[in-house]
Scaffold this motif. Sequence first.
Motif, PDB file in Angstrom:
ATOM      1  N   ASN A  16      42.934  -0.337  62.044  1.00  0.00           N
ATOM      2  CA  ASN A  16      41.362   0.239  61.702  1.00  0.00           C
ATOM      3  C   ASN A  16      41.479   0.702  60.069  1.00  0.00           C
ATOM      4  O   ASN A  16      40.662   0.638  59.359  1.00  0.00           O
ATOM      5  CB  ASN A  16      41.137   1.321  62.542  1.00  0.00           C
ATOM      6  CG  ASN A  16      40.680   0.605  63.908  1.00  0.00           C
ATOM      7  OD1 ASN A  16      40.246  -0.322  63.855  1.00  0.00           O
ATOM      8  ND2 ASN A  16      40.618   1.567  64.953  1.00  0.00           N
ATOM      9  N   ILE A  17      42.548   1.370  59.892  1.00  0.00           N
ATOM     10  CA  ILE A  17      42.884   2.252  58.526  1.00  0.00           C
ATOM     11  C   ILE A  17      42.959   0.827  57.405  1.00  0.00           C
ATOM     12  O   ILE A  17      42.298   0.874  56.405  1.00  0.00           O
ATOM     13  CB  ILE A  17      44.090   2.833  58.720  1.00  0.00           C
ATOM     14  CG1 ILE A  17      43.781   4.184  59.221  1.00  0.00           C
ATOM     15  CG2 ILE A  17      44.294   3.436  56.999  1.00  0.00           C
ATOM     16  CD1 ILE A  17      45.014   5.096  59.515  1.00  0.00           C
ATOM     17  N   ARG A  18      43.753  -0.035  57.700  1.00  0.00           N
ATOM     18  CA  ARG A  18      44.063  -1.046  56.902  1.00  0.00           C
ATOM     19  C   ARG A  18      42.876  -2.054  56.544  1.00  0.00           C
ATOM     20  O   ARG A  18      42.601  -2.388  55.540  1.00  0.00           O
ATOM     21  CB  ARG A  18      45.111  -2.093  57.473  1.00  0.00           C
ATOM     22  CG  ARG A  18      46.524  -1.458  57.016  1.00  0.00           C
ATOM     23  CD  ARG A  18      47.706  -2.227  57.912  1.00  0.00           C
ATOM     24  NE  ARG A  18      47.848  -3.564  57.078  1.00  0.00           N
ATOM     25  CZ  ARG A  18      48.506  -3.885  56.060  1.00  0.00           C
ATOM     26  NH1 ARG A  18      49.157  -2.896  55.451  1.00  0.00           N
ATOM     27  NH2 ARG A  18      48.395  -5.166  55.240  1.00  0.00           N
ATOM     28  N   ALA A  19      42.063  -1.995  57.508  1.00  0.00           N
ATOM     29  CA  ALA A  19      40.567  -2.719  57.463  1.00  0.00           C
ATOM     30  C   ALA A  19      39.826  -2.358  56.456  1.00  0.00           C
ATOM     31  O   ALA A  19      38.904  -2.860  55.798  1.00  0.00           O
ATOM     32  CB  ALA A  19      39.988  -2.954  58.728  1.00  0.00           C
ATOM     33  N   GLN A  20      40.185  -0.775  56.236  1.00  0.00           N
ATOM     34  CA  GLN A  20      39.332   0.042  55.245  1.00  0.00           C
ATOM     35  C   GLN A  20      39.700  -0.248  53.793  1.00  0.00           C
ATOM     36  O   GLN A  20      38.905   0.168  52.781  1.00  0.00           O
ATOM     37  CB  GLN A  20      39.220   1.370  55.485  1.00  0.00           C
ATOM     38  CG  GLN A  20      38.238   1.791  56.561  1.00  0.00           C
ATOM     39  CD  GLN A  20      36.833   1.601  56.073  1.00  0.00           C
ATOM     40  OE1 GLN A  20      36.390   2.501  55.064  1.00  0.00           O
ATOM     41  NE2 GLN A  20      35.884   0.947  56.869  1.00  0.00           N
ATOM     42  N   VAL A  35      47.675   5.924  40.790  1.00  0.00           N
ATOM     43  CA  VAL A  35      46.293   5.884  41.049  1.00  0.00           C
ATOM     44  C   VAL A  35      46.120   4.903  42.356  1.00  0.00           C
ATOM     45  O   VAL A  35      46.893   4.154  42.453  1.00  0.00           O
ATOM     46  CB  VAL A  35      45.547   5.104  39.787  1.00  0.00           C
ATOM     47  CG1 VAL A  35      44.219   4.984  40.315  1.00  0.00           C
ATOM     48  CG2 VAL A  35      45.815   5.702  38.446  1.00  0.00           C
ATOM     49  N   SER A  36      45.363   5.686  43.252  1.00  0.00           N
ATOM     50  CA  SER A  36      45.259   5.156  44.651  1.00  0.00           C
ATOM     51  C   SER A  36      44.054   4.057  44.585  1.00  0.00           C
ATOM     52  O   SER A  36      43.062   4.363  43.707  1.00  0.00           O
ATOM     53  CB  SER A  36      45.219   5.984  45.577  1.00  0.00           C
ATOM     54  OG  SER A  36      44.120   6.793  45.467  1.00  0.00           O
ATOM     55  N   PRO A  37      43.898   3.197  45.491  1.00  0.00           N
ATOM     56  CA  PRO A  37      42.825   2.275  45.900  1.00  0.00           C
ATOM     57  C   PRO A  37      41.792   3.293  46.567  1.00  0.00           C
ATOM     58  O   PRO A  37      42.415   4.260  47.420  1.00  0.00           O
ATOM     59  CB  PRO A  37      43.035   1.227  46.424  1.00  0.00           C
ATOM     60  CG  PRO A  37      44.389   1.715  47.236  1.00  0.00           C
ATOM     61  CD  PRO A  37      45.172   2.760  46.359  1.00  0.00           C
ATOM     62  N   ILE A  38      40.507   2.782  46.798  1.00  0.00           N
ATOM     63  CA  ILE A  38      39.657   3.734  47.394  1.00  0.00           C
ATOM     64  C   ILE A  38      39.224   2.830  48.758  1.00  0.00           C
ATOM     65  O   ILE A  38      39.401   1.519  48.779  1.00  0.00           O
ATOM     66  CB  ILE A  38      38.217   4.222  46.739  1.00  0.00           C
ATOM     67  CG1 ILE A  38      37.562   2.915  46.294  1.00  0.00           C
ATOM     68  CG2 ILE A  38      38.583   5.264  45.812  1.00  0.00           C
ATOM     69  CD1 ILE A  38      36.202   3.378  45.474  1.00  0.00           C
ATOM     70  N   SER A  39      38.781   3.354  49.882  1.00  0.00           N
ATOM     71  CA  SER A  39      38.502   2.638  50.986  1.00  0.00           C
ATOM     72  C   SER A  39      37.036   2.089  50.944  1.00  0.00           C
ATOM     73  O   SER A  39      36.340   2.180  49.947  1.00  0.00           O
ATOM     74  CB  SER A  39      38.220   3.614  51.969  1.00  0.00           C
ATOM     75  OG  SER A  39      37.443   4.428  52.230  1.00  0.00           O
ATOM     76  N   LEU A 222      43.234   9.516  47.838  1.00  0.00           N
ATOM     77  CA  LEU A 222      42.837   8.115  48.062  1.00  0.00           C
ATOM     78  C   LEU A 222      41.194   8.322  47.698  1.00  0.00           C
ATOM     79  O   LEU A 222      40.516   7.548  48.373  1.00  0.00           O
ATOM     80  CB  LEU A 222      43.115   7.574  49.333  1.00  0.00           C
ATOM     81  CG  LEU A 222      44.317   7.229  50.003  1.00  0.00           C
ATOM     82  CD1 LEU A 222      44.283   6.682  51.188  1.00  0.00           C
ATOM     83  CD2 LEU A 222      45.301   6.542  48.998  1.00  0.00           C
ATOM     84  N   GLY A 223      40.767   8.989  46.690  1.00  0.00           N
ATOM     85  CA  GLY A 223      39.622   9.514  46.260  1.00  0.00           C
ATOM     86  C   GLY A 223      39.208   8.623  45.100  1.00  0.00           C
ATOM     87  O   GLY A 223      40.108   8.145  44.404  1.00  0.00           O
ATOM     88  N   ARG A 285      35.740  10.782  51.646  1.00  0.00           N
ATOM     89  CA  ARG A 285      37.134  10.509  51.967  1.00  0.00           C
ATOM     90  C   ARG A 285      37.887  11.911  52.598  1.00  0.00           C
ATOM     91  O   ARG A 285      38.640  11.406  53.574  1.00  0.00           O
ATOM     92  CB  ARG A 285      38.093  10.603  50.654  1.00  0.00           C
ATOM     93  CG  ARG A 285      39.525  10.214  50.801  1.00  0.00           C
ATOM     94  CD  ARG A 285      39.981   9.280  51.526  1.00  0.00           C
ATOM     95  NE  ARG A 285      41.408   9.184  51.999  1.00  0.00           N
ATOM     96  CZ  ARG A 285      41.988   8.842  53.025  1.00  0.00           C
ATOM     97  NH1 ARG A 285      41.142   8.243  53.986  1.00  0.00           N
ATOM     98  NH2 ARG A 285      43.003   9.049  53.435  1.00  0.00           N
ATOM     99  N   LEU A 286      37.254  12.978  52.434  1.00  0.00           N
ATOM    100  CA  LEU A 286      37.960  14.018  53.318  1.00  0.00           C
ATOM    101  C   LEU A 286      37.409  13.957  54.812  1.00  0.00           C
ATOM    102  O   LEU A 286      38.051  14.322  55.399  1.00  0.00           O
ATOM    103  CB  LEU A 286      37.107  15.576  52.928  1.00  0.00           C
ATOM    104  CG  LEU A 286      37.670  15.912  51.246  1.00  0.00           C
ATOM    105  CD1 LEU A 286      36.702  16.861  50.482  1.00  0.00           C
ATOM    106  CD2 LEU A 286      39.019  16.797  51.705  1.00  0.00           C
ATOM    107  N   GLU A 287      36.210  13.341  54.930  1.00  0.00           N
ATOM    108  CA  GLU A 287      35.857  13.050  56.278  1.00  0.00           C
ATOM    109  C   GLU A 287      36.787  11.915  56.981  1.00  0.00           C
ATOM    110  O   GLU A 287      37.287  12.256  58.163  1.00  0.00           O
ATOM    111  CB  GLU A 287      34.143  12.627  56.386  1.00  0.00           C
ATOM    112  CG  GLU A 287      33.234  13.332  55.866  1.00  0.00           C
ATOM    113  CD  GLU A 287      31.769  12.600  55.760  1.00  0.00           C
ATOM    114  OE1 GLU A 287      30.782  13.449  55.734  1.00  0.00           O
ATOM    115  OE2 GLU A 287      31.861  11.462  55.861  1.00  0.00           O
ATOM    116  N   GLU A 288      37.459  11.077  56.381  1.00  0.00           N
ATOM    117  CA  GLU A 288      38.239  10.035  56.794  1.00  0.00           C
ATOM    118  C   GLU A 288      39.439  10.627  57.151  1.00  0.00           C
ATOM    119  O   GLU A 288      40.249  10.592  58.297  1.00  0.00           O
ATOM    120  CB  GLU A 288      38.410   8.728  55.770  1.00  0.00           C
ATOM    121  CG  GLU A 288      37.149   8.019  55.470  1.00  0.00           C
ATOM    122  CD  GLU A 288      37.369   7.121  54.247  1.00  0.00           C
ATOM    123  OE1 GLU A 288      36.486   6.381  54.325  1.00  0.00           O
ATOM    124  OE2 GLU A 288      38.491   7.250  53.719  1.00  0.00           O
TER     125      GLU A 288
END
Length: 391
Positions: A16-20, A35-39, A222-223, A285-288
């Motif tokens: 489920n995480i990877r799908a995001q 630098v990270s990607p975002i969902s 991841l934001g 992202r905090l919700e995630e």
Amino acid sequence: MNADAYIKLDKSELANIRAQYPIVEECIYWNNAAVSPISIGVRDAIARQAALHTLDTSGITVASGPTRDEGRRLAAKLVGSSADRVAYIQNTSHGLSLVALGIDWKAGDNIVVPELEFPSNYLIWESLSQQGVEVRKMKARDGALAPDDLRPLVDFRTKLVAVSHVQFYSGFRVNLAAFSQICSEFDALLVVDGTQSVGVLNIDMASDGVDVLAVSAHKWMLGPVGIGFIAFSEKAFARIRPSIVGWLSVNDAFSFHRVLDFLPDARRFEPGTENGPGVFGLTRRLEEIHSIGMKQIEGYVMELGNKIRTQAKRAGYNVMSDWPAQSQSGIILVRNSAIPTSVLFERLNSAGIKCSVRNDAIRFSPHCYSNDDELSLVFDVLRSASESYAG
């Protein structure tokens, strides 16, 4: 910590995480310390703010209020603070500058900062020397920062100790509680750059004794870029005054008065119009993070790090970040003395494996969307490189 003790993500949770994260279909992204990607969820939250702005410019500030408040609440929950002591910032440099410029410095005061700190947590303190503040440099021992090396540098003229929770070039996780104990003996503030830890490692400001925590969202959180938050202890909040002041720093701002009566909470450090898209994205992202569980995220990434270290050693690589368990982070550095690091980096990059070079080593920084299939592919490249140089 033994890998068996980690709280694990099960296969369905990981799927489920990877799908995001669409980036996993494009490459192996082990570069979250840069630098990270975002969902997809964060992307959609940013789009929601843009849609709101498109339809109602006059009411956007009011309509965005609940999201801003929820973001502060979730950020506080994440790091062991309280919502009224959390403010949004643009980035770590912005947040640490608010601290440096908001303290009443006197000539002869001093601060302590590690000599190999990331420039965001170094240059602002160095600039205070122009005001007669002594900047004391703490030496690192092969990338590690020991409380015993901090203690001789702190005295009753020390206003603060500034340190990154995780050292960007070595992956070493600092014992914040031990640093805090030394600071408390001399009534100095402990100011922490949490950008290389928050979002992947648990941190609790109250129990760790952190007075100021500044975090940029674009790495382990991841934001989005251009947004982050700063959190204050009660002691720090009382000592640091806003150095950048605007119409939103004061009470009853929409009365448009000209009275400098600062808000009673950390919003006093938010002087003007916010980064609306960034706030919406960060809040999502905090919700995630809270939905997945911070302990689960940390446990998964630390377990993956253990696998990387183990396989690197088996493949003949030196692990430059082979710290004791309590000092490990999401950063793993590997090197092969027979292969130039630049060559190894190009091989990895050509294979679609995104990483960085730091301290003349390959810096891997995977996250909770990474998996064992990626691990196998990365080490196929590393073993192939070793074999070609051995031949």
